[in-house]
Design a protein around this motif. Structure first.
Motif, short mmCIF file in Angstrom:
data_model
loop_
_atom_site.label_atom_id
_atom_site.label_comp_id
_atom_site.label_asym_id
_atom_site.label_seq_id
_atom_site.Cartn_x
_atom_site.Cartn_y
_atom_site.Cartn_z
N SER A 1 1.97 6.80 1.28
CA SER A 1 0.80 6.06 0.83
C SER A 1 0.67 6.10 -0.69
N THR B 1 -1.91 6.18 -2.26
CA THR B 1 -3.09 6.97 -2.65
C THR B 1 -2.74 8.43 -2.92
N SER C 1 0.81 -1.22 0.00
CA SER C 1 0.00 0.00 0.00
C SER C 1 0.85 1.27 0.00
#
Length: 126
Positions: A99, A101, A31
């Motif tokens: 991260s 993201t 991740s």
């Protein structure tokens, strides 16, 4: 508790090679995108290389063609293979995690990384 532990630094002559490792724990490794930074005495921390969770890579111009970043998701480890080392590569090298993201544009910016290792010294003699 997240830990990033670097190893593999040392003293090498100019033109030599070193391989740095960074073992991650306490996080879901896949991740996170990973990066290597370095800091020489009296200088700011600078970006060296980054790798996404999908193994897309990016390098600073100063190391392009000499350094290779890679990761082994099964071992939760990121590597930095450094070849043709120069005295100006002398620095403390840090691995860092951010991260996946986050926008990829921030991968060269130290403040965009959440977690850091303690660093490993690389010294290149002329």
């Amino acid at each position: 508790q997240v830990q990033l532990v670097e190893s593999g630094g040392g003293l090498v002559q100019a033109g030599g090679s070193l391989r740095l490792s960074c073992a991650a724990s306490g996080l879901t490794f896949t991740s996170y995108n990973m990066g290597w930074f370095r800091q020489a005495p009296g200088k700011e921390r600078e970006f060296v290389a980054a790798i996404t969770s999908g193994s897309s890579t990016n390098y600073a111009d100063s190391v392009k063609g000499r350094f290779t970043i890679s990761r082994d998701n099964a071992k939760n480890t990121v590597y930095l293979q450094m070849n043709s080392l120069k005295p100006e590569d002398t620095a403390v090298y840090y691995c860092a995690a951010r991260s996946r993201t986050l926008a990829i544009v921030g991968r060269t910016t130290a403040t965009q990384y959440h977690y850091w290792g303690q660093g490993t010294q690389v010294t290149v003699s002329s």
